[in-house]
Design an enzyme around this catalytic site. Structure first.
Site, short mmCIF file in Angstrom:
data_model
loop_
_atom_site.label_atom_id
_atom_site.label_comp_id
_atom_site.label_asym_id
_atom_site.label_seq_id
_atom_site.Cartn_x
_atom_site.Cartn_y
_atom_site.Cartn_z
CD GLU A 233 -2.70 1.19 2.61
OE1 GLU A 233 -2.97 0.14 2.91
OE2 GLU A 233 -2.63 2.41 3.16
CD GLU A 238 -3.11 7.84 5.21
OE1 GLU A 238 -4.11 7.28 5.71
OE2 GLU A 238 -2.25 7.69 5.49
#
Length: 345
Positions: A233, A238
């Site tokens: 990932e 974010e």
């Protein structure tokens, strides 16, 4: 007495001869340092960034290349091939080493011009639903709030995702829906587009509400058959609505999953009021995460890591969860706005 003098003189001569021998080039003393270093190189004319190097030197048995951008290689023959991922002027240092470990270094400077092509993009210029040829959806809550104890229910409704005025808008809002207290959307290019190595840029403006968790990220194509985090990932961006303007970039893979991911963060200005470019520059040797062209985390990409396969893109806006923290009770809605997604190789 004469015998003793003769013996003493003979002894001195012997000691002197032995000492003289020990100052020669025996195995206990290093050989001469490498000399007469020459470096030649050929830059590929196709603007691919490929360069072929050849180095030679007297007394050299090994050559260490510093390509001038943080990458290195070792060659016993003196030959090396390296592909520069971006244009620039580079100082290449070649260190020749002898059997004894002595070394000498020579430098050359070269100018590299590389050309990348746009291989996939969405400019979000057509109003309505996102292009179904490019984007699909995750629907529902997932197991345990998508594994992160998130509070939203993801839909594909126009209430939660739409394209208008040249941007994609993913909207999280407070509402009771299928047992959840919030709704939002999660788009992914899985099964429609994926790529291995290159550069992805996403120009976006982020929501400000406490508990919002917008993300721009990627998963390996084998995520349906290989359990996370073995698929790999890459979190390009974010952001926590509870900690405005701090941008996180993180890699998750075996032994570095969840809170143990490898990454960094950077504080920018106006993340929720202005558009910024969140990008990933990805090669077989390193992966860099940047905001507005400023790299804030680099991962050395090893062959043992899962980041040497095709990955697909994900855009989503979560509410609450382990990373985002508590949701502001006064939160009613928030929007992540995306101007474009572009992939270059």
């Amino acid at each position: 007495m004469q015998y003793l003098r003769t013996f003493f003189l003979t002894l001195l001569v012997t000691v002197f001869v032995n000492c003289s021998k020990s100052n020669g080039n025996s195995d206990n003393y290093p050989a001469d340092a490498p000399s007469n270093i020459t470096i030649t190189y050929v830059v590929s004319p196709d603007n691919s960034g490929n360069v072929s190097f050849t180095a030679s030197a007297t007394n050299a048995v090994n050559f260490e290349y510093d390509f001038g951008n943080g990458y290195f290689a070792t060659s016993s023959s003196g030959s090396a091939i390296y592909k520069y991922p971006v244009s620039g002027t580079y100082t290449v240092n070649v260190t020749a080493k002898s059997n004894s470990g002595k070394s000498a270094t020579k430098s050359v400077q070269l100018v590299i011009s590389t050309v990348t092509s746009l291989i996939w993009s969405d400019e979000f210029n057509t109003a309505g639903a996102p292009d179904p040829a490019k984007w699909g959806y995750d629907i529902g809550t997932g197991s345990g709030g998508w594994g992160n104890n998130e509070s939203e229910y993801y839909t594909n409704r126009s209430d939660n995702v739409t394209v208008s005025d040249g941007t994609l808008k993913i909207k999280a809002q407070k509402e009771s829906y299928n047992g959840s207290g919030y709704t939002s959307a999660r788009l992914l290019s899985k099964g429609k587009f994926s790529f291995k190595y290159g550069k992805i840029e996403v120009r976006a403006k982020l929501p400000a509400g406490g508990g919002t968790w917008p993300a721009i990220w990627m998963l390996g194509d084998n995520s349906s058959t290989v359990a996370w985090p073995a698929c790999g990932e890459i979190d390009i961006m974010e952001h926590k609505g509870n900690d405005l303007n701090k941008i996180y970039g993180t890699f998750h893979y075996p032994e570095h999953s969840g809170a143990n991911g490898m990454g960094g963060n950077v504080v920018i200005t106006n993340a929720t009021t202005e558009f910024h470019i969140y990008s990933l520059d990805w090669t077989a040797s390193k992966i860099q995460i940047a905001v507005d062209g400023n790299v804030f985390y680099t991962l050395n990409n090893l062959s043992s890591l899962p980041f040497n396969q095709n990955f697909f893109a994900i855009l989503n806006l979560a509410v609450g969860g382990n990373f985002a923290g508590a949701v502001d009770p006064n939160f009613t809605s928030g929007v992540m706005e995306v101007d474009y997604v572009r992939v270059y190789q």
